[in-house]
Design a protein around this motif. Structure first.
Motif, short mmCIF file in Angstrom:
data_model
loop_
_atom_site.label_atom_id
_atom_site.label_comp_id
_atom_site.label_asym_id
_atom_site.label_seq_id
_atom_site.Cartn_x
_atom_site.Cartn_y
_atom_site.Cartn_z
N SER A 44 39.82 34.53 45.60
CA SER A 44 40.28 35.48 46.82
C SER A 44 39.61 36.91 46.22
CB SER A 44 41.74 35.40 46.68
OG SER A 44 42.29 36.19 45.71
N GLY A 46 41.42 39.51 46.20
CA GLY A 46 42.36 40.29 45.40
C GLY A 46 42.17 39.71 43.77
N ALA A 47 42.00 38.44 43.64
CA ALA A 47 41.76 38.06 42.08
C ALA A 47 40.58 38.90 41.53
CB ALA A 47 41.59 36.75 42.14
N TYR A 49 39.42 41.77 42.60
CA TYR A 49 39.62 43.28 42.16
C TYR A 49 41.02 43.56 40.99
CZ TYR A 49 37.16 45.70 45.89
OH TYR A 49 36.30 45.88 46.88
N ALA A 50 41.99 42.36 41.02
CA ALA A 50 42.80 42.60 39.88
C ALA A 50 41.84 42.53 38.75
CB ALA A 50 44.05 41.45 40.03
N ARG A 72 31.83 47.55 58.19
CA ARG A 72 33.20 47.57 57.57
C ARG A 72 34.43 48.26 58.18
NH1 ARG A 72 32.84 46.18 52.24
NH2 ARG A 72 34.41 47.68 51.63
N ALA A 76 34.95 52.46 53.18
CA ALA A 76 33.65 52.77 52.31
C ALA A 76 33.71 51.42 51.31
CB ALA A 76 34.06 54.03 51.37
N ARG A 78 33.33 50.06 47.35
CA ARG A 78 33.69 50.45 45.81
C ARG A 78 32.55 49.64 45.03
NH1 ARG A 78 39.40 49.41 42.90
NH2 ARG A 78 38.78 50.41 40.80
N TYR B 124 48.81 47.06 53.45
CA TYR B 124 49.26 48.33 52.73
C TYR B 124 50.27 48.12 51.88
CZ TYR B 124 46.59 50.45 56.79
OH TYR B 124 45.63 50.93 57.60
N LYS B 129 44.41 52.54 45.65
CA LYS B 129 42.97 52.41 45.12
C LYS B 129 42.18 51.47 45.65
CE LYS B 129 42.15 51.49 40.80
NZ LYS B 129 42.07 51.31 39.19
N ASP B 130 42.98 50.27 45.84
CA ASP B 130 42.43 49.04 46.17
C ASP B 130 42.14 48.79 47.70
OD1 ASP B 130 41.76 48.31 43.53
OD2 ASP B 130 43.57 47.25 43.39
N PRO B 133 38.91 49.64 50.06
CA PRO B 133 37.71 48.78 49.81
C PRO B 133 38.05 47.25 50.25
CG PRO B 133 38.24 49.99 47.73
CD PRO B 133 39.14 50.27 49.03
N ILE B 134 39.40 46.88 49.85
CA ILE B 134 39.61 45.40 50.25
C ILE B 134 39.52 45.27 51.96
CG2 ILE B 134 41.54 43.62 50.44
CD1 ILE B 134 41.75 44.45 47.35
N ILE B 135 40.43 46.16 52.38
CA ILE B 135 40.20 46.03 53.91
C ILE B 135 38.98 46.01 54.28
CG2 ILE B 135 40.87 47.10 55.97
CD1 ILE B 135 43.59 48.11 54.81
N MET B 161 42.87 34.59 53.02
CA MET B 161 42.26 35.59 52.15
C MET B 161 43.39 36.61 51.79
SD MET B 161 39.84 35.57 50.00
CE MET B 161 38.45 34.77 50.74
N ARG B 164 46.48 35.07 49.54
CA ARG B 164 45.95 34.72 48.27
C ARG B 164 45.64 35.99 47.48
NH1 ARG B 164 40.88 31.29 49.50
NH2 ARG B 164 40.66 31.51 47.07
N SER B 165 45.27 37.23 48.10
CA SER B 165 44.82 38.18 47.47
C SER B 165 46.28 38.93 47.26
CB SER B 165 44.12 39.04 48.19
OG SER B 165 42.57 38.60 48.66
N PRO B 168 47.79 38.64 43.20
CA PRO B 168 47.30 39.08 41.81
C PRO B 168 47.49 40.65 41.87
CG PRO B 168 45.72 37.28 43.01
CD PRO B 168 47.10 37.65 43.73
N LEU B 169 47.22 41.33 43.00
CA LEU B 169 47.41 42.55 43.04
C LEU B 169 48.79 43.03 42.94
CD1 LEU B 169 44.77 43.05 45.90
CD2 LEU B 169 44.35 43.93 43.73
N THR B 172 50.35 42.91 39.12
CA THR B 172 49.72 43.91 38.33
C THR B 172 50.95 45.18 38.36
OG1 THR B 172 47.54 43.55 38.98
CG2 THR B 172 47.68 45.59 37.68
N LYS B 176 53.27 46.48 35.32
CA LYS B 176 53.54 48.00 34.91
C LYS B 176 54.74 48.55 35.05
CE LYS B 176 48.78 49.12 35.57
NZ LYS B 176 47.97 49.90 36.26
#
Lengths: 114, 195
Positions: A44, A46-47, A49-50, A72, A76, A78, B124, B129-130, B133-135, B161, B164-165, B168-169, B172, B176
């Motif tokens: 995925s 997400g995995a 990016y993590a 996109r 932007a 990354r 959202y 930070k992520d 780029p992820i969207i 997606m 599943r994403s 992991p995000l 984190t 923290k």
């Protein structure tokens, strides 16, 4: 003795190598597709990016923002690139693997072990 | 050396560190923003916020003559939590509370090839930070899939997606928070031992 901050997990190593392979075109989509294609591992976004965030915290990769594009949805990219610490960690992982595998016949299970 | 003079020395040392930290972090933040470098920009912003808040609290405490290290650090830890958590909570709350405008609901604005809106809203919740780029990444892969395989399959892919994403995000952030919770507890213990 290896520096503790240089330890890499298996997936971290795969992602780091992929970033290195893609050179100037390493961003979310290209990294995910390359990992799926080369490692044969469905992943995925997400995995990815993590893992990249973790590598960035360790100073192994750095990132910067690209241009916003219509394809996109106006967001932007990354981009990521490998840093000296990351390169050193990959070399260290490679060295350890080579040292441990030296003299072993990986094609045959060892008698009494497996 | 008396207890008071030790406290003054430590307080002034902390003040100097906070000042240097604020100046350095702001510089890094400015360089990061100028060169569009995420690493510098995000870390600099975070550092400037924390050091700036510490500096402010210490200046206030010195100006009113309440130079108690334990009190100062308790306030600093509290402000750290507020500065870290409150803006993101407010931001996410505002996004969720925002009703779609008439412009968003017009056919021109909401194209058929756009990804499922509710799945996009879920994104959202991930760190800022992520998020963008992820969207963008998901949008880039969604549109060709939509054109090749049709709406249903593309939407299933997008939802899978996002789901599943998510973990992991978000895990984190949780890790923290747990880590900083432990530091908060240690701060309280230190205060208890000093007082």
């Amino acid at each position: 003795m290896a520096d503790k901050g240089l330890y890499l997990g298996e997936f971290e190593e795969i992602v780091l190598l992929t970033v290195m392979r893609l050179r100037t075109n390493a961003y979310g989509v290209s990294i995910r597709q390359e990992v799926e294609l080369v490692a044969g591992r469905p992943t995925s976004i997400g995995a990815i990016y993590a893992t990249l965030n973790r590598l960035e915290e360790k100073g192994m990769v750095s990132s910067w923002q690209g241009e916003k594009t219509e394809e996109r949805g106006g967001r932007a990219k990354r981009y990521f690139q490998i840093e000296g610490v990351g390169l050193h960690a990959l070399n260290e992982a490679n060295r350890v693997r080579s040292a441990l595998g030296a003299g072993l016949n990986l094609g045959q299970p060892m008698r009494g072990v497996l | 050396m008396t207890r008071d003079s030790v406290m003054w020395l430590v307080t002034w040392l902390l003040l100097v560190f906070s000042l240097v930290g604020t100046v350095l972090s702001t510089g890094i933040w400015a360089i990061g923003a100028y060169s569009s470098n995420y690493t510098h920009s995000v870390n600099g912003k975070k550092g400037a916020g924390i050091c700036g808040a510490t500096l402010l609290v210490q200046l206030i405490l010195i100006s009113i003559g309440k130079v108690s290290i334990a009190t100062a650090w308790l306030v600093v830890i509290g402000m750290f939590y507020v500065l870290r958590i409150l803006p993101s909570l407010l931001e996410r709350g505002l996004i969720l509370a925002r009703r779609p405008s008439r412009h968003d609901l017009t056919p021109a604005a909401q194209s058929d090839e756009d990804p499922p809106q509710f799945a996009k809203y879920l994104l959202y919740f991930i760190p800022k930070k992520d998020r963008d780029p992820i969207i963008g990444d998901l949008h880039e892969e969604y549109v060709p899939l939509y054109q090749q395989c049709g709406k249903k399959r593309a939407q299933i892919w997008y939802w899978s997606m996002v789901i599943r994403s998510f973990w992991p995000l978000v895990s984190t952030i949780l890790q923290k928070l747990i880590k900083w919770g432990v530091f908060g507890w240690l701060g309280k213990l230190l205060r208890h031992l000093i007082s």
